[in-house]
Design a protein around this motif. Structure first.
Motif, mmCIF file in Angstrom:
data_model
loop_
_atom_site.group_PDB
_atom_site.id
_atom_site.type_symbol
_atom_site.label_atom_id
_atom_site.label_comp_id
_atom_site.label_asym_id
_atom_site.label_seq_id
_atom_site.Cartn_x
_atom_site.Cartn_y
_atom_site.Cartn_z
ATOM 1 N N HIS A 120 -13.848 21.675 32.988
ATOM 2 C CA HIS A 120 -14.477 22.170 34.214
ATOM 3 C C HIS A 120 -15.021 23.580 34.014
ATOM 4 O O HIS A 120 -16.173 23.869 34.355
ATOM 5 N N HIS A 121 -14.188 24.456 33.459
ATOM 6 C CA HIS A 121 -14.560 25.865 33.391
ATOM 7 C C HIS A 121 -15.720 26.111 32.434
ATOM 8 O O HIS A 121 -16.679 26.816 32.792
ATOM 9 N N VAL A 122 -15.632 25.550 31.220
ATOM 10 C CA VAL A 122 -16.687 25.873 30.248
ATOM 11 C C VAL A 122 -18.030 25.287 30.671
ATOM 12 O O VAL A 122 -19.087 25.879 30.400
ATOM 13 N N LEU A 123 -18.011 24.150 31.364
ATOM 14 C CA LEU A 123 -19.273 23.588 31.848
ATOM 15 C C LEU A 123 -19.781 24.332 33.075
ATOM 16 O O LEU A 123 -20.994 24.521 33.238
ATOM 17 N N ALA A 124 -18.876 24.772 33.938
ATOM 18 C CA ALA A 124 -19.299 25.571 35.097
ATOM 19 C C ALA A 124 -19.945 26.875 34.630
ATOM 20 O O ALA A 124 -20.939 27.339 35.211
ATOM 21 N N GLU B 230 -17.494 17.690 37.771
ATOM 22 C CA GLU B 230 -16.832 16.822 38.747
ATOM 23 C C GLU B 230 -17.849 16.054 39.584
ATOM 24 O O GLU B 230 -17.600 14.923 40.000
ATOM 25 N N ARG B 231 -18.992 16.646 39.834
ATOM 26 C CA ARG B 231 -20.014 15.977 40.638
ATOM 27 C C ARG B 231 -20.995 15.193 39.787
ATOM 28 O O ARG B 231 -21.372 14.070 40.132
ATOM 29 N N ARG B 232 -21.401 15.756 38.656
ATOM 30 C CA ARG B 232 -22.482 15.170 37.879
ATOM 31 C C ARG B 232 -22.009 14.375 36.671
ATOM 32 O O ARG B 232 -22.800 13.667 36.039
ATOM 33 N N ALA C 190 -10.493 21.075 39.050
ATOM 34 C CA ALA C 190 -10.500 19.987 38.077
ATOM 35 C C ALA C 190 -9.654 18.803 38.525
ATOM 36 O O ALA C 190 -9.951 17.656 38.155
ATOM 37 N N MET C 191 -8.601 19.039 39.310
ATOM 38 C CA MET C 191 -7.619 17.974 39.558
ATOM 39 C C MET C 191 -7.546 17.478 40.996
ATOM 40 O O MET C 191 -7.109 16.353 41.240
ATOM 41 N N SER C 192 -7.917 18.263 41.980
ATOM 42 C CA SER C 192 -7.660 17.874 43.364
ATOM 43 C C SER C 192 -8.741 16.940 43.901
ATOM 44 O O SER C 192 -9.810 16.792 43.301
ATOM 45 N N TYR C 193 -8.449 16.317 45.019
ATOM 46 C CA TYR C 193 -9.430 15.482 45.719
ATOM 47 C C TYR C 193 -9.088 15.489 47.197
ATOM 48 O O TYR C 193 -8.031 15.981 47.614
#
Length: 455
Positions: A151-155, A162-164, A314-317
């Motif tokens: 999540h972090h390195v791509l953000a 998470e979306r794409r 990264a983990m929640s929903y």
């Protein structure tokens, strides 16, 4: 109304009788797998049976196939016996049957996790601001840590994974030691990253990552999103990567550092071994087991992240029916499970039973017993193949075939149990000293049995 008291007392008595006999029980003996399957098999009963009878049937069926892995002479894998208070807490937790999704579903379960998580960070020297997810084992903890890393390195590269998803995302490079644990690779598979993208870094003679090779790997290739997997406790040798130097290298390249510290991270709890994991606080995420060296009941592990916001992202929903507590991230926000048992009660109890000094003493004693194992087997004329830095000992008995025969003989004998492994292209016996109940007498008895069987 059912008599839960009578039934639960019977169950507790069965568990207590088993645990009380572990010192005298054969650790591992050949099992008739067909007979064991037969004992559990048969058609599903049409009519139900009384709970007391079901419990008795279960005990009778399971007894021949139970391994004394919670006992003092089990040295296979990296398995610690569950401490008395932690075991008792787990028994009570099963009776309470709490849903540890969040503080709405079980305020007590989440409060226990919050307190135990704070104690864990204090013991390990991890920043107090880090988030702690209570998971099943190092596999789950590594997956959570690497999901946060992804999540972090791509953000940072402007991509919302998470979306794409991953199609079209900037390529991620993963750098990891050639002697990393296999759960790192499986986590990469589960996260859709795959194992082909791993840039392996060579290891030194005892299994720790080679810093010069890491430096070269960081300089080579793309300077885009980068995840580096380090290790505290090589699964064969116990060796720990030079975390301070490695983290500082990665930080200069803008990468994320994940530390797989399934058992070796506990070196931080003792002033005697803390130098082996110096700099661990500089990492971004950590994986650590409780059911290994901390001697908690299975299954218990911790996914820890220095950036709680990244951990949660990264983990929640969210779901329409879920009601959150409205406070800090907790429970299912930090793991891949919503339907979670309340494993935090046993963690809290185990840590309270030992205290900080007790955890340190446990680490130091197991390391001392591992050295005693190595010295005893070396005196008997066998080769100790690794530098014993923590609780892992590798022993060779000549050629590979003979080593495998000795391992099989030891497992069949039942005095103790140790497994085999392949390291540097050789078959070796792998001994892991992880139980709080192991004594010098247990080690000496085991050395004598191994020596006898090797002859």
């Amino acid at each position: 109304m059912e008599d839960f008291g009578h039934l639960f007392r019977l169950a507790a008595e069965q568990a207590a009788d088993f645990r009380g006999a572990l010192s005298d029980r054969p650790v591992g003996v050949p099992v008739d797998r067909a007979a064991l399957a037969e004992a559990f098999a048969g058609p599903l009963p049409v009519a139900g049976r009384p709970p007391e009878q079901v419990l008795a049937d279960l005990v009778a069926a399971a007894e021949p196939g139970l391994v004394a892995s919670a006992g003092p002479r089990y040295f296979g894998f990296v398995v610690g016996g569950a401490s008395p208070a932690a075991t008792a807490a787990d028994i009570v937790a099963a009776g309470w049957d709490q849903l540890a999704t969040n503080a709405v579903s079980s305020p007590a379960a989440i409060a226990a996790e919050a307190a135990a998580g704070s104690w864990l960070k204090e013991l390990l020297g991890i920043p107090a601001s880090a988030s702690v997810g209570f998971v099943t084992g190092a596999q789950a903890a590594n997956t959570v840590g690497l999901a946060a890393a992804r999540h972090h390195v791509l953000a940072e590269a402007g991509w919302d994974v998470e979306r794409r998803g991953l199609p079209g995302a900037p390529p991620i490079r993963v750098i990891a030691g050639e002697e990393r644990h296999g759960t790192i690779d499986r986590s990469l598979r589960l996260l859709g990253l795959g194992t082909d993208l791993v840039r392996p870094v060579s290891a030194g003679p005892n299994g720790a990552i080679d810093l010069a090779s890491l430096r070269e790997a960081l300089r080579a290739g793309s300077s885009g999103p980068t995840i580096v997997c380090l290790q505290a406790g090589n699964v064969n040798t116990g060796a720990c990567d030079q975390l301070r130097e490695a983290c500082e290298l990665v930080r200069r390249h803008g990468g994320w550092v994940h530390v797989d510290g399934a058992f070796g991270l506990w070196a931080a709890a003792s002033p005697v071994t803390r130098h082996l994991v110096d700099g661990l606080e500089l990492a971004d995420s950590w994986a650590c087991d409780g059911h290994k060296w901390l001697n908690l009941p299975y299954d218990s592990a911790f996914a820890i992240c220095a950036r709680p916001d990244v951990h949660v992202a990264a983990m929640s929903y969210r779901a329409a029916y879920l009601v959150g507590s409205g406070g800090a991230p907790e429970g299912a926000d930090l793991t891949a499970e919503s339907s979670r048992r309340a494993r935090g009660f046993a963690v809290w109890a185990g840590l309270r039973e030992l205290g900080g000094a007790g955890v340190a003493a446990l680490v130091e004693r197991c390391c001392g017993l591992a050295r005693r194992f190595a010295a005893g087997l070396a005196r008997a004329g066998f080769e100790v193949a690794n530098e014993v830095v923590l609780n892992q000992v590798l022993v060779g008995f000549g050629d590979d075939a003979r080593t495998d025969r000795v391992v099989a003989a030891v497992q069949a004998d039942g005095t103790c149990w140790a497994g085999g492994t392949t390291w540097h292209g050789r078959r070796l016996m792998r001994i892991s000293v992880s139980s709080a109940t192991t004594t010098e007498a247990d080690v000496d008895r085991s050395v004598a049995a191994i020596t006898r069987l090797a002859a």
